[in-house]
Scaffold this motif. Sequence first.
Motif, PDB file in Angstrom:
ATOM      1  N   THR A   1      -2.186  -1.534  -5.142  1.00 25.52           N
ATOM      2  CA  THR A   1      -3.607  -1.567  -4.788  1.00 25.52           C
ATOM      3  C   THR A   1      -3.915  -2.308  -3.494  1.00 25.52           C
ATOM      4  OG1 THR A   1      -3.968  -3.525  -6.182  1.00 25.52           O
ATOM      5  CG2 THR A   1      -4.372  -1.359  -7.188  1.00 25.52           C
ATOM      6  N   GLU A   2      -3.093  -3.308  -3.137  1.00 29.55           N
ATOM      7  CA  GLU A   2      -3.416  -4.162  -1.990  1.00 29.55           C
ATOM      8  C   GLU A   2      -2.520  -3.953  -0.773  1.00 29.55           C
ATOM      9  OE1 GLU A   2      -3.412  -8.208  -3.448  1.00 29.55           O
ATOM     10  OE2 GLU A   2      -4.684  -7.665  -5.158  1.00 29.55           O
ATOM     11  N   HIS A   3      -1.434  -3.215  -0.916  1.00 31.36           N
ATOM     12  CA  HIS A   3      -0.459  -3.085   0.177  1.00 31.36           C
ATOM     13  C   HIS A   3      -0.060  -1.624   0.420  1.00 31.36           C
ATOM     14  CE1 HIS A   3       0.350  -7.464   0.399  1.00 31.36           C
ATOM     15  NE2 HIS A   3       0.008  -7.420  -0.874  1.00 31.36           N
ATOM     16  N   ALA A   4      -0.975  -0.698   0.167  1.00 26.79           N
ATOM     17  CA  ALA A   4      -0.635   0.732   0.229  1.00 26.79           C
ATOM     18  C   ALA A   4      -0.124   1.174   1.599  1.00 26.79           C
ATOM     19  CB  ALA A   4      -1.826   1.585  -0.199  1.00 26.79           C
ATOM     20  N   THR A   5      -0.579   0.546   2.666  1.00 27.32           N
ATOM     21  CA  THR A   5      -0.101   0.969   3.993  1.00 27.32           C
ATOM     22  C   THR A   5       1.398   0.713   4.157  1.00 27.32           C
ATOM     23  OG1 THR A   5      -0.706  -1.159   4.982  1.00 27.32           O
ATOM     24  CG2 THR A   5      -2.332   0.630   5.130  1.00 27.32           C
ATOM     25  N   GLU A   6       1.959  -0.149   3.315  1.00 21.78           N
ATOM     26  CA  GLU A   6       3.378  -0.498   3.424  1.00 21.78           C
ATOM     27  C   GLU A   6       4.300   0.436   2.646  1.00 21.78           C
ATOM     28  OE1 GLU A   6       4.114  -4.779   2.884  1.00 21.78           O
ATOM     29  OE2 GLU A   6       1.929  -5.003   2.956  1.00 21.78           O
ATOM     30  N   TRP A   7       3.765   1.205   1.693  1.00 22.35           N
ATOM     31  CA  TRP A   7       4.642   2.013   0.838  1.00 22.35           C
ATOM     32  C   TRP A   7       4.199   3.463   0.678  1.00 22.35           C
ATOM     33  CZ3 TRP A   7       2.083   4.439  -2.904  1.00 22.35           C
ATOM     34  CH2 TRP A   7       0.899   3.872  -3.383  1.00 22.35           C
ATOM     35  N   PHE A   8       2.995   3.836   1.087  1.00 25.91           N
ATOM     36  CA  PHE A   8       2.375   5.092   0.660  1.00 25.91           C
ATOM     37  C   PHE A   8       3.164   6.360   0.973  1.00 25.91           C
ATOM     38  CE2 PHE A   8      -0.417   8.686   0.482  1.00 25.91           C
ATOM     39  CZ  PHE A   8      -1.122   8.451  -0.671  1.00 25.91           C
ATOM     40  N   CYS A   9       3.844   6.419   2.089  1.00 28.76           N
ATOM     41  CA  CYS A   9       4.613   7.635   2.400  1.00 28.76           C
ATOM     42  C   CYS A   9       6.029   7.260   2.810  1.00 28.76           C
ATOM     43  CB  CYS A   9       3.924   8.486   3.457  1.00 28.76           C
ATOM     44  SG  CYS A   9       3.410   7.632   4.933  1.00 28.76           S
ATOM     45  N   PRO A  10       6.972   8.172   2.584  1.00 27.61           N
ATOM     46  CA  PRO A  10       8.373   7.841   2.877  1.00 27.61           C
ATOM     47  C   PRO A  10       8.605   7.689   4.380  1.00 27.61           C
ATOM     48  CG  PRO A  10       8.192  10.124   2.132  1.00 27.61           C
ATOM     49  CD  PRO A  10       6.829   9.516   2.015  1.00 27.61           C
ATOM     50  N   LEU A  11       9.272   6.593   4.734  1.00 29.69           N
ATOM     51  CA  LEU A  11       9.654   6.391   6.136  1.00 29.69           C
ATOM     52  C   LEU A  11      10.529   7.551   6.597  1.00 29.69           C
ATOM     53  CD1 LEU A  11      10.458   2.580   5.976  1.00 29.69           C
ATOM     54  CD2 LEU A  11       8.478   3.647   7.052  1.00 29.69           C
ATOM     55  N   PRO A  12      10.405   8.018   7.823  1.00 29.65           N
ATOM     56  CA  PRO A  12       9.766   7.357   8.962  1.00 29.65           C
ATOM     57  C   PRO A  12       8.259   7.622   9.084  1.00 29.65           C
ATOM     58  CG  PRO A  12      10.861   9.332   9.737  1.00 29.65           C
ATOM     59  CD  PRO A  12      11.154   9.212   8.253  1.00 29.65           C
ATOM     60  N   TRP A  13       7.664   8.344   8.122  1.00 28.94           N
ATOM     61  CA  TRP A  13       6.217   8.513   8.127  1.00 28.94           C
ATOM     62  C   TRP A  13       5.564   7.165   7.847  1.00 28.94           C
ATOM     63  CZ3 TRP A  13       2.994  12.970   8.555  1.00 28.94           C
ATOM     64  CH2 TRP A  13       3.691  14.127   8.915  1.00 28.94           C
ATOM     65  N   LYS A  14       4.339   6.996   8.326  1.00 32.51           N
ATOM     66  CA  LYS A  14       3.576   5.770   8.086  1.00 32.51           C
ATOM     67  C   LYS A  14       2.173   6.154   7.628  1.00 32.51           C
ATOM     68  CE  LYS A  14       6.014   3.055  11.588  1.00 32.51           C
ATOM     69  NZ  LYS A  14       6.962   2.430  10.750  1.00 32.51           N
ATOM     70  N   ALA A  15       1.540   5.246   6.912  1.00 33.75           N
ATOM     71  CA  ALA A  15       0.160   5.445   6.465  1.00 33.75           C
ATOM     72  C   ALA A  15      -0.682   4.289   7.007  1.00 33.75           C
ATOM     73  CB  ALA A  15       0.104   5.506   4.945  1.00 33.75           C
ATOM     74  N   PRO A  16      -1.117   4.378   8.272  1.00 31.41           N
ATOM     75  CA  PRO A  16      -1.850   3.262   8.858  1.00 31.41           C
ATOM     76  C   PRO A  16      -3.244   3.065   8.265  1.00 31.41           C
ATOM     77  CG  PRO A  16      -1.780   5.099  10.387  1.00 31.41           C
ATOM     78  CD  PRO A  16      -0.913   5.460   9.225  1.00 31.41           C
ATOM     79  N   GLU A  17      -3.775   4.095   7.615  1.00 32.97           N
ATOM     80  CA  GLU A  17      -5.110   3.984   7.010  1.00 32.97           C
ATOM     81  C   GLU A  17      -5.055   4.481   5.578  1.00 32.97           C
ATOM     82  OE1 GLU A  17      -8.096   5.906   9.449  1.00 32.97           O
ATOM     83  OE2 GLU A  17      -6.971   5.355  11.246  1.00 32.97           O
ATOM     84  N   VAL A  18      -5.340   3.592   4.647  1.00 35.03           N
ATOM     85  CA  VAL A  18      -5.416   3.937   3.229  1.00 35.03           C
ATOM     86  C   VAL A  18      -6.675   3.295   2.675  1.00 35.03           C
ATOM     87  CG1 VAL A  18      -4.329   3.786   0.961  1.00 35.03           C
ATOM     88  CG2 VAL A  18      -2.901   4.016   3.006  1.00 35.03           C
ATOM     89  N   GLU A  19      -7.542   4.116   2.107  1.00 32.21           N
ATOM     90  CA  GLU A  19      -8.766   3.616   1.485  1.00 32.21           C
ATOM     91  C   GLU A  19      -8.808   4.137   0.059  1.00 32.21           C
ATOM     92  OE1 GLU A  19     -13.634   3.892   2.048  1.00 32.21           O
ATOM     93  OE2 GLU A  19     -12.318   4.879   3.493  1.00 32.21           O
ATOM     94  N   MET A  20      -8.873   3.231  -0.898  1.00 31.14           N
ATOM     95  CA  MET A  20      -8.987   3.611  -2.299  1.00 31.14           C
ATOM     96  C   MET A  20     -10.065   2.750  -2.944  1.00 31.14           C
ATOM     97  SD  MET A  20      -5.133   4.313  -3.674  1.00 31.14           S
ATOM     98  CE  MET A  20      -4.288   2.960  -2.840  1.00 31.14           C
ATOM     99  N   ASP A  21     -11.195   3.351  -3.226  1.00 33.92           N
ATOM    100  CA  ASP A  21     -12.283   2.677  -3.921  1.00 33.92           C
ATOM    101  C   ASP A  21     -12.026   2.886  -5.412  1.00 33.92           C
ATOM    102  OD1 ASP A  21     -14.622   1.646  -4.921  1.00 33.92           O
ATOM    103  OD2 ASP A  21     -15.946   3.034  -3.852  1.00 33.92           O
ATOM    104  N   LEU A  22     -11.379   1.904  -6.037  1.00 30.64           N
ATOM    105  CA  LEU A  22     -10.847   2.070  -7.389  1.00 30.64           C
ATOM    106  C   LEU A  22     -11.927   1.995  -8.466  1.00 30.64           C
ATOM    107  CD1 LEU A  22      -7.489   0.128  -7.053  1.00 30.64           C
ATOM    108  CD2 LEU A  22      -7.863   2.605  -7.098  1.00 30.64           C
ATOM    109  N   ARG A  23     -12.693   3.081  -8.508  1.00 32.66           N
ATOM    110  CA  ARG A  23     -13.711   3.284  -9.553  1.00 32.66           C
ATOM    111  C   ARG A  23     -13.932   4.781  -9.663  1.00 32.66           C
ATOM    112  NH1 ARG A  23     -18.446   4.820  -7.235  1.00 32.66           N
ATOM    113  NH2 ARG A  23     -18.501   4.560  -4.973  1.00 32.66           N
TER     114      ARG A  23
END
Length: 151
Positions: free
Chosen positions: A26-48
């Motif tokens: 929930t707090e570090h999605a930009t670090e894991w969201f897609c398999p390297l070498p892809w990156k996810a510089p923007e992740v927004e999740m309004d968890l509701r």
Amino acid sequence: MNGIPNELTIERRMAVPRDAVWRAWTEHATEWFCPLPWKAPEVEMDLRPGGISRVRMVGPEGEEMNLTGVILEVVPGERVVSTDAIAPGWVPQTAFMISVTEFIADGDGTLYRASARHWTDEARQQHEAMGFHEGWGKVAEQLEAVARRIA
């Protein structure tokens, strides 16, 4: 899994407490969201329920992929369900899947289960051919590394 048609699932037992895996997710999605070498510089999740789910992924050659949908269900620490079938504001859009992510306490660790439920067998096959198992497996590995770091 569980006899649900057109579902693809990965499971990984992580030797990290569920709280740490949940916080990593929930707090570090930009670090894991897609398999390297892809990156996810923007992740927004309004968890509701009804909250936005938006991710911008960037490939090694500068390719971009934008995913937008809504959160359908949240059980804090345990489960998040989202879909790309609906855009924020309840606007229908072309659907690919429903994502179900579960965090199950397993002794001193966590059973992480991520599933993609598709409307059609064709969509499931397409996702599998795109490398679902390898890609989502790598994402789980990256998530576990973040969870270990913050535990």
